[in-house]
Design a protein around this motif. Sequence first.
Motif, PDB file in Angstrom:
ATOM      1  N   LYS A 139       0.822  -1.212   0.000  1.00 33.24           N
ATOM      2  CA  LYS A 139       0.000   0.000   0.000  1.00 33.24           C
ATOM      3  C   LYS A 139       0.855   1.261   0.000  1.00 33.24           C
ATOM      4  O   LYS A 139       0.590   2.212  -0.747  1.00 33.24           O
ATOM      5  N   LEU A 140       1.890   1.287   0.839  1.00 27.26           N
ATOM      6  CA  LEU A 140       2.727   2.476   0.943  1.00 27.26           C
ATOM      7  C   LEU A 140       3.400   2.809  -0.384  1.00 27.26           C
ATOM      8  O   LEU A 140       3.635   3.974  -0.692  1.00 27.26           O
ATOM      9  N   ALA A 141       3.704   1.774  -1.159  1.00 23.82           N
ATOM     10  CA  ALA A 141       4.393   1.959  -2.441  1.00 23.82           C
ATOM     11  C   ALA A 141       3.404   2.154  -3.588  1.00 23.82           C
ATOM     12  O   ALA A 141       3.628   1.670  -4.702  1.00 23.82           O
ATOM     13  N   LEU A 142       2.330   2.873  -3.350  1.00 26.24           N
ATOM     14  CA  LEU A 142       1.296   3.111  -4.361  1.00 26.24           C
ATOM     15  C   LEU A 142       0.761   1.796  -4.923  1.00 26.24           C
ATOM     16  O   LEU A 142       0.521   1.649  -6.118  1.00 26.24           O
ATOM     17  N   ASN A 143       0.616   0.813  -4.030  1.00 23.17           N
ATOM     18  CA  ASN A 143       0.070  -0.499  -4.382  1.00 23.17           C
ATOM     19  C   ASN A 143       0.926  -1.272  -5.387  1.00 23.17           C
ATOM     20  O   ASN A 143       0.433  -2.154  -6.086  1.00 23.17           O
ATOM     21  N   GLN A 144       2.222  -0.956  -5.406  1.00 22.90           N
ATOM     22  CA  GLN A 144       3.150  -1.714  -6.242  1.00 22.90           C
ATOM     23  C   GLN A 144       3.532  -3.002  -5.503  1.00 22.90           C
ATOM     24  O   GLN A 144       4.058  -2.957  -4.389  1.00 22.90           O
ATOM     25  N   LYS A 145       3.285  -4.136  -6.128  1.00 23.18           N
ATOM     26  CA  LYS A 145       3.485  -5.430  -5.476  1.00 23.18           C
ATOM     27  C   LYS A 145       4.941  -5.685  -5.108  1.00 23.18           C
ATOM     28  O   LYS A 145       5.226  -6.457  -4.195  1.00 23.18           O
ATOM     29  N   LEU A 146       5.854  -5.062  -5.827  1.00 22.98           N
ATOM     30  CA  LEU A 146       7.277  -5.253  -5.528  1.00 22.98           C
ATOM     31  C   LEU A 146       7.584  -5.030  -4.057  1.00 22.98           C
ATOM     32  O   LEU A 146       8.379  -5.751  -3.453  1.00 22.98           O
ATOM     33  N   SER A 147       6.950  -4.027  -3.463  1.00 16.98           N
ATOM     34  CA  SER A 147       7.261  -3.653  -2.085  1.00 16.98           C
ATOM     35  C   SER A 147       6.810  -4.699  -1.079  1.00 16.98           C
ATOM     36  O   SER A 147       7.457  -4.893  -0.046  1.00 16.98           O
ATOM     37  N   GLY A 148       5.702  -5.383  -1.368  1.00 21.50           N
ATOM     38  CA  GLY A 148       5.204  -6.415  -0.457  1.00 21.50           C
ATOM     39  C   GLY A 148       5.715  -7.802  -0.767  1.00 21.50           C
ATOM     40  O   GLY A 148       5.776  -8.664   0.113  1.00 21.50           O
ATOM     41  N   ASP A 149       6.110  -8.040  -2.020  1.00 23.79           N
ATOM     42  CA  ASP A 149       6.601  -9.360  -2.430  1.00 23.79           C
ATOM     43  C   ASP A 149       8.099  -9.518  -2.214  1.00 23.79           C
ATOM     44  O   ASP A 149       8.655 -10.596  -2.408  1.00 23.79           O
ATOM     45  N   SER A 150       8.772  -8.451  -1.839  1.00 22.95           N
ATOM     46  CA  SER A 150      10.220  -8.487  -1.627  1.00 22.95           C
ATOM     47  C   SER A 150      10.564  -9.267  -0.359  1.00 22.95           C
ATOM     48  O   SER A 150       9.699  -9.546   0.467  1.00 22.95           O
TER      49      SER A 150
END
Length: 417
Positions: free
Chosen positions: A338-349
């Motif tokens: 969410k913090l990364a404008l809903n970019q999955k990279l940030s949560g999948d890392s």
Amino acid sequence: MQKFHDKTDINAKKYLTGSNFIDYRTQPRAYKSYPSFFLSFNLDDFEELKFIKNIGKITASKTYGNVKVDLRANPSAGGLYPSEIYIQLRGIKSLVNGIYHYEAIENKITLIHELSNDGVEYYFEDKFQKKIIFLISNAYFRSDWKYEKRAIRYILLDTGHLLGSIYAALELEKIPFNIDFNFDKNSLNEDFSFDKFESFYTSVFTQIHKELECKKLRTPIVNVSACDYQLKENFIEEFYIEAQKDFFPIVSNINLLNDLKKEDLQEAINNRRSIRAFKKEEISKDDFLFITKNIFEFAQKYEIEIYFINNNVKDMKKGLYKNVNLQKEGDFKEIATKLALNQKLSGDSAITLFFTAKNSEEYFYLYILTGFISQILYLRSTHLNISCSGLGAYFDDISKEFLETENNIFYLFAIGK
């Protein structure tokens, strides 16, 4: 600097109401090339200079439809590459002492000013002749075209990425150097005939060539446009003027890559990429410690505070860390996304780092050093066949709330498999 940072933040309202349309047919040219009547030299013809191509060389190409995109050794937000490199060289066999422009696309340097008793050293406090001086400039319209006012952040990060590439190239040859932010940029910009469309941001210099003081450049340097067309952006020009404080300490004795063997570092430079998606695999704690070796200490030295969310590092508690100390335990993959404008990279890392710093007059320099550190993370991760990507777009306000900090958020950086 806070007023500039605040005007470039992203919050929910801006995100939902902002325009997303970009006419890519209007993209300005992403490289500067001097006319054919200027003398050019292939870097591979000079043994002492072969290392320079590692700074920004083409390492791969991709095709999107009918458009070919060249990928360079250094990353750039949106692939826009606003940064240019000028190199002053002295004492290189079979090469005239002069100021050269580095043209990564063709692996060459172009002579734009032959030296006599003058030189760019004149614009520095220490005016003694140096063997090699790198000057990084930025043609801001390349980034402004897409990112508008927020381009000031990406330009600073790109400067840092390029600075990290220069460091890596010099480390390959074990050439000692210093990073110097403090020189008379305005006078040098004027003598390079930039007309504010392009401006110098920082420099790197190597050892003394001769203990002779340099004079001012005896003639202005011919103006060659950095873009095929340009538009003025007063906000970015005003930021640049107000950001120049010229008091930041010289950065030297850096030990962020010296543990890598030459062949391993060269391979990392050749293979560095920005990942588009992770497989959500874990990384080991040893890999995490290797990737971040000396990074937290270096950042803290310059009052950059790094937070990170541990999503998937084995044998480390999941949660939010400040530097290396656990702040909140828990699974924060969804909030990281969410913090990364809903970019999955940030949560999948495996980990996502947040680079932050207090509001200060050192904003300009700390933002560049954030990009510099990130380039080191790219190289150290690549050596382990671990992927990563910088994330320059994020919600400023809720990121600060989650981190429980008043610091400005500079950059997100995702690392994983």
